[in-house]
Motif scaffolding. Structure first.
Motif, PDB file in Angstrom:
ATOM      1  N   ARG A   1     -27.540  -3.903  39.620  1.00 57.37           N
ATOM      2  CA  ARG A   1     -28.481  -3.405  40.628  1.00 57.37           C
ATOM      3  C   ARG A   1     -27.767  -3.374  41.972  1.00 57.37           C
ATOM      4  NH1 ARG A   1     -33.651  -5.991  43.664  1.00 57.37           N
ATOM      5  NH2 ARG A   1     -34.968  -4.124  43.807  1.00 57.37           N
TER       6      ARG A   1
ATOM      7  N   GLY B   1     -22.599  -0.861  28.423  1.00 55.81           N
ATOM      8  CA  GLY B   1     -23.944  -1.222  27.989  1.00 55.81           C
ATOM      9  C   GLY B   1     -24.652  -2.182  28.916  1.00 55.81           C
ATOM     10  N   GLY B   2     -23.924  -2.726  29.858  1.00 57.05           N
ATOM     11  CA  GLY B   2     -24.501  -3.677  30.793  1.00 57.05           C
ATOM     12  C   GLY B   2     -25.277  -3.018  31.924  1.00 57.05           C
ATOM     13  N   SER B   3     -25.760  -3.866  32.827  1.00 54.41           N
ATOM     14  CA  SER B   3     -26.591  -3.401  33.943  1.00 54.41           C
ATOM     15  C   SER B   3     -26.122  -4.004  35.253  1.00 54.41           C
ATOM     16  CB  SER B   3     -28.051  -3.801  33.713  1.00 54.41           C
ATOM     17  OG  SER B   3     -28.573  -3.218  32.556  1.00 54.41           O
TER      18      SER B   3
ATOM     19  N   ARG C   1     -30.805   6.569  32.699  1.00 49.94           N
ATOM     20  CA  ARG C   1     -30.094   5.284  32.751  1.00 49.94           C
ATOM     21  C   ARG C   1     -30.197   4.629  34.126  1.00 49.94           C
ATOM     22  NH1 ARG C   1     -24.758   5.148  32.221  1.00 49.94           N
ATOM     23  NH2 ARG C   1     -24.405   7.258  33.022  1.00 49.94           N
ATOM     24  N   PHE C   2     -30.216   5.432  35.174  1.00 47.69           N
ATOM     25  CA  PHE C   2     -30.251   4.927  36.546  1.00 47.69           C
ATOM     26  C   PHE C   2     -31.633   5.153  37.143  1.00 47.69           C
ATOM     27  CE2 PHE C   2     -25.457   5.431  37.791  1.00 47.69           C
ATOM     28  CZ  PHE C   2     -25.099   4.738  36.647  1.00 47.69           C
ATOM     29  N   THR C   3     -32.035   4.252  38.016  1.00 51.82           N
ATOM     30  CA  THR C   3     -33.302   4.386  38.731  1.00 51.82           C
ATOM     31  C   THR C   3     -33.083   4.064  40.198  1.00 51.82           C
ATOM     32  OG1 THR C   3     -34.556   3.719  36.762  1.00 51.82           O
ATOM     33  CG2 THR C   3     -35.698   3.657  38.883  1.00 51.82           C
TER      34      THR C   3
ATOM     35  N   GLN D   1     -30.790   0.856  40.333  1.00 51.55           N
ATOM     36  CA  GLN D   1     -30.735   0.090  39.102  1.00 51.55           C
ATOM     37  C   GLN D   1     -29.955   0.900  38.085  1.00 51.55           C
ATOM     38  OE1 GLN D   1     -31.969  -3.092  38.323  1.00 51.55           O
ATOM     39  NE2 GLN D   1     -30.827  -2.796  36.411  1.00 51.55           N
ATOM     40  N   MET D   2     -28.903   0.309  37.572  1.00 55.68           N
ATOM     41  CA  MET D   2     -28.029   1.019  36.634  1.00 55.68           C
ATOM     42  C   MET D   2     -28.036   0.280  35.301  1.00 55.68           C
ATOM     43  SD  MET D   2     -24.842   2.019  39.131  1.00 55.68           S
ATOM     44  CE  MET D   2     -24.201   0.371  39.165  1.00 55.68           C
ATOM     45  N   ASN D   3     -28.515   0.954  34.278  1.00 54.22           N
ATOM     46  CA  ASN D   3     -28.562   0.386  32.935  1.00 54.22           C
ATOM     47  C   ASN D   3     -27.672   1.188  31.990  1.00 54.22           C
ATOM     48  OD1 ASN D   3     -30.543  -1.455  33.851  1.00 54.22           O
ATOM     49  ND2 ASN D   3     -32.195  -0.024  33.316  1.00 54.22           N
ATOM     50  N   SER D   4     -27.391   0.604  30.848  1.00 55.30           N
ATOM     51  CA  SER D   4     -26.580   1.282  29.825  1.00 55.30           C
ATOM     52  C   SER D   4     -25.314   1.876  30.430  1.00 55.30           C
ATOM     53  CB  SER D   4     -27.405   2.380  29.145  1.00 55.30           C
ATOM     54  OG  SER D   4     -28.572   1.854  28.570  1.00 55.30           O
ATOM     55  N   LEU D   5     -24.635   1.074  31.190  1.00 54.98           N
ATOM     56  CA  LEU D   5     -23.450   1.553  31.908  1.00 54.98           C
ATOM     57  C   LEU D   5     -22.344   1.968  30.958  1.00 54.98           C
ATOM     58  CD1 LEU D   5     -23.591  -0.940  34.864  1.00 54.98           C
ATOM     59  CD2 LEU D   5     -23.461   1.546  35.096  1.00 54.98           C
TER      60      LEU D   5
END
Length: 116
Positions: free
Chosen positions: A19, A15-17, A67-69, A82-86
């Motif tokens: 970059r 759930g973490g992020s 989830r990723f940008t 950028q990686m979110n909701s890992l």
């Protein structure tokens, strides 16, 4: 001499992020479609995201879509992820490189571990 240096990885809870950054030298990232790739233990390297040379177009693997940008700063000759909701399945070594043309020498990558 072309060099790609990835950074920003680490250990993060589900759930973490994070970059990730990819700094290039010896080549201009603005001249290429650039991609972020990952390789998990025992698996083949896979493309997770790519971005056009001007940043106007991006594409993502289904597993990371939403989830990723991926982004780029051509002035800094750097590409970001950028990686979110890992998720635990995102655990891998992440690399950047050119896409669709002869790859540059692969850097060491940056390790991402998603675990509680």
């Amino acid at each position: 001499q072309v060099q790609l240096v990835e950074s920003g990885g680490g250990l993060v809870q589900p759930g973490g992020s994070l970059r990730l950054s990819c700094a290039a030298s010896g080549m201009l990232v603005s001249s290429y479609v650039m991609g972020w790739y990952r390789q998990a233990p025992g698996k083949q390297r896979e493309l997770v995201a790519r971005i056009s040379s001007d940043g106007g177009s991006t594409n993502y693997a289904d597993s990371v879509k939403g989830r990723f940008t991926i982004s780029r700063d051509n002035a800094k000759n750097t590409v970001y992820l950028q990686m979110n909701s890992l998720k635990p399945e995102d655990t891998a070594v992440y690399h950047c490189n050119r896409f669709g043309t002869l790859p540059a020498p692969w850097g060491q990558g940056t390790q991402v571990i998603v675990s509680s």
